[in-house]
Design a protein around this motif. Structure first.
Motif, PDB file in Angstrom:
ATOM      1  N   PHE A   1       0.836  -1.212   0.000  1.00 58.57           N
ATOM      2  CA  PHE A   1       0.000   0.000   0.000  1.00 58.57           C
ATOM      3  C   PHE A   1       0.867   1.257   0.000  1.00 58.57           C
ATOM      4  O   PHE A   1       0.665   2.168  -0.813  1.00 58.57           O
ATOM      5  CB  PHE A   1      -0.926   0.000   1.225  1.00 58.57           C
ATOM      6  N   ILE A   2       1.838   1.318   0.911  1.00 58.90           N
ATOM      7  CA  ILE A   2       2.672   2.521   1.047  1.00 58.90           C
ATOM      8  C   ILE A   2       3.495   2.762  -0.219  1.00 58.90           C
ATOM      9  O   ILE A   2       3.521   3.879  -0.755  1.00 58.90           O
ATOM     10  CB  ILE A   2       3.602   2.396   2.273  1.00 58.90           C
ATOM     11  N   PHE A   3       4.153   1.714  -0.718  1.00 61.20           N
ATOM     12  CA  PHE A   3       5.003   1.916  -1.895  1.00 61.20           C
ATOM     13  C   PHE A   3       4.182   2.075  -3.165  1.00 61.20           C
ATOM     14  O   PHE A   3       4.630   2.716  -4.115  1.00 61.20           O
ATOM     15  CB  PHE A   3       6.020   0.782  -2.009  1.00 61.20           C
ATOM     16  N   GLY A   4       2.978   1.505  -3.186  1.00 64.89           N
ATOM     17  CA  GLY A   4       2.074   1.765  -4.302  1.00 64.89           C
ATOM     18  C   GLY A   4       1.644   3.219  -4.329  1.00 64.89           C
ATOM     19  O   GLY A   4       1.556   3.853  -5.390  1.00 64.89           O
ATOM     20  N   LEU A   5       1.379   3.771  -3.147  1.00 64.77           N
ATOM     21  CA  LEU A   5       0.994   5.182  -3.044  1.00 64.77           C
ATOM     22  C   LEU A   5       2.153   6.094  -3.428  1.00 64.77           C
ATOM     23  O   LEU A   5       1.977   7.064  -4.190  1.00 64.77           O
ATOM     24  CB  LEU A   5       0.532   5.481  -1.611  1.00 64.77           C
ATOM     25  N   LEU A   6       3.352   5.807  -2.919  1.00 63.51           N
ATOM     26  CA  LEU A   6       4.526   6.608  -3.273  1.00 63.51           C
ATOM     27  C   LEU A   6       4.833   6.508  -4.762  1.00 63.51           C
ATOM     28  O   LEU A   6       5.222   7.502  -5.394  1.00 63.51           O
ATOM     29  CB  LEU A   6       5.736   6.141  -2.451  1.00 63.51           C
ATOM     30  N   PHE A   7       4.672   5.321  -5.328  1.00 64.72           N
ATOM     31  CA  PHE A   7       4.843   5.122  -6.766  1.00 64.72           C
ATOM     32  C   PHE A   7       3.890   6.026  -7.540  1.00 64.72           C
ATOM     33  O   PHE A   7       4.281   6.704  -8.498  1.00 64.72           O
ATOM     34  CB  PHE A   7       4.583   3.648  -7.102  1.00 64.72           C
ATOM     35  N   THR A   8       2.632   6.061  -7.120  1.00 62.63           N
ATOM     36  CA  THR A   8       1.619   6.870  -7.814  1.00 62.63           C
ATOM     37  C   THR A   8       1.937   8.359  -7.743  1.00 62.63           C
ATOM     38  O   THR A   8       1.749   9.094  -8.716  1.00 62.63           O
ATOM     39  CB  THR A   8       0.230   6.618  -7.196  1.00 62.63           C
ATOM     40  N   ILE A   9       2.449   8.790  -6.613  1.00 65.36           N
ATOM     41  CA  ILE A   9       2.693  10.222  -6.408  1.00 65.36           C
ATOM     42  C   ILE A   9       3.978  10.698  -7.100  1.00 65.36           C
ATOM     43  O   ILE A   9       3.991  11.749  -7.748  1.00 65.36           O
ATOM     44  CB  ILE A   9       2.773  10.535  -4.891  1.00 65.36           C
TER      45      ILE A   9
END
Length: 426
Positions: free
Chosen positions: A394-402
């Motif tokens: 979840f965290i790295f998916g969010l950072l990836f998106t941003i």
């Protein structure tokens, strides 16, 4: 037609790659009995495969950038052939460990080089699909290779079964070497008669700065976090379904098979959607980053939901979808990394695959430690490991998106042959 034949061979190469990895586990009982190995010694055999795997993945991919992906893939497959036939001479534990170390060393470069080779042959609108087929080779191998390998071991013995895999690798080498080309420019040389691609000497400082850029860094971290999940599915899922969800061994077997099949369909479908969106808008953020990042986030939430809802039907359903969504970084990630330095595509994809291999070394130990924190409550231990992995994805998916903002497609001249091939075959 040639591009699809090449993709078929790359897919089959991934199946062989998986079979080579997994056959040692399937042959564990006869090998341990023959050499009188203890569990500790067998653990050493299992881990030895990964000792050089991440390093040679990077080194082999760099050689492929310099000498051509076709040549290095040929060397890799011939090495697999020699090593699998060499098993016939193994008579003691030290030789068995040397064999596994060397096999891991020569299998490490396969995935990054395969991604790079496919990238040469497929236009942007098909790159995600092509990579998903290579990723799917391992998953399909998990469903198809295991029963076949068990039968071979039972009928012929473990050494002959290994040698048969060597023969399969040699057949693959012959087909790839004599019936394929390095890239479309070799097929239509008139497109670039007077152009010869020259790879400039790579400056270490510039390369490290590129790897530290938000796009490369967070793509690699997203890939790494997902690969922790990959390892969990392969190592811990069967025992989790039996011990925590209370499935019978037969139900567990069918559950693992269903999860594998459905997840391949999902991440292949999403890769095709990403390709379609890129074809329509030529926007890397909306077609690649948002699709992958959003999929990872939703997949992480679904994965976490099995801590609360532990009905077997829901668990299998949630894991099917969660695995399919989270795995979208595996085929799309290499496309993003190659775009950042197209002339070093193999090296860039090797960074991703090597991060995954590091996860393969660390994740089983880390997961075991997390589960042990719950003491004798195995369900609480598994839930704790699920929470950790879901949180990481979840965290790295969010950072990836941003933060991931791929460069505008580079290396236009390099793609002219591919564009010409596309005009001839579309």
């Amino acid at each position: 037609m040639m591009r699809w034949f090449i993709l078929l061979l790359l897919f089959l190469g991934a199946v062989v790659n998986f079979a080579d990895k997994s056959i040692i586990g399937l042959a564990a009982a006869p090998i341990m009995k023959e050499f009188n190995l203890s569990p500790v010694e067998w653990g050493l055999v299992g881990s030895s495969y990964y000792w050089l795997y991440p390093v040679t993945g990077i080194f082999g991919a760099a050689l492929a950038d310099k000498y051509g992906t076709k040549k290095i893939l040929a060397v890799v497959m011939l090495s697999w052939t020699a090593l699998q036939f060499g098993v016939l001479a193994i008579a003691a534990l030290p030789l068995l460990i040397v064999y596994r170390v060397l096999l891991g060393a020569f299998e490490g470069p396969y995935s990054p080089i395969a991604y790079n080779h496919a990238d040469k042959w497929f236009p942007p609108k098909l790159k995600g699909f092509a990579n998903s087929m290579i990723v799917g080779g391992g998953t399909v191998g998990a469903m198809i290779a295991a029963p076949i390998l068990v039968s071979l071991i039972t009928i012929f013995g473990w050494k002959i079964a290994f040698a048969i895999l060597g023969a399969v690798s040699f057949v693959w080498f012959l087909l790839f070497q004599f019936f394929t080309k390095e890239n479309p420019v070799e097929v239509y040389k008139e497109v670039q008669k007077n152009k010869k691609a020259k790879i400039e000497k790579l400056k270490l400082k510039d390369f490290l700065l590129l790897l530290a850029s938000p796009t490369a860094l967070f793509t690699t971290l997203a890939y790494f976090s997902t690969y922790i999940l990959v390892v969990w599915f392969s190592v811990w899922l069967p025992i989790y379904l039996v011990e925590s969800i209370k499935m019978s061994p037969a139900q567990m077997g069918y559950g693992v098979m269903v999860i594998g099949i459905v997840s391949v369909v999902i991440y292949t479908g999403i890769s095709m959607l990403s390709d379609y969106l890129f074809k329509k808008n030529q926007n890397w953020r909306s077609s690649r980053v948002f699709v992958v990042g959003g999929s990872m986030i939703v997949g992480a939430l679904l994965f976490a939901s099995i801590m609360i809802f532990q009905n077997p039907i829901w668990v299998i359903t949630a894991l099917c979808i969660a695995k399919g969504l989270a795995y979208t970084i595996l085929p799309i990630g290499p496309t993003i990394m190659i775009n950042e330095m197209r002339e070093r595509g193999g090296l860039m994809t090797s960074i991703l695959t090597s991060s995954g291999n590091l996860a393969g070394i660390v994740a089983p130990l880390l997961t075991g430690y997390i589960i042990s924190l719950a003491g004798g409550d195995k369900l609480a231990g598994y839930n704790l490991s699920i929470l950790f992995m879901a949180g990481a994805v979840f965290i790295f998916g969010l950072l990836f998106t941003i933060f991931v903002k791929p460069s505008i497609l580079k290396g236009k001249d390099k793609d002219q042959g591919l564009d010409y091939l596309e005009s001839k075959t579309s």
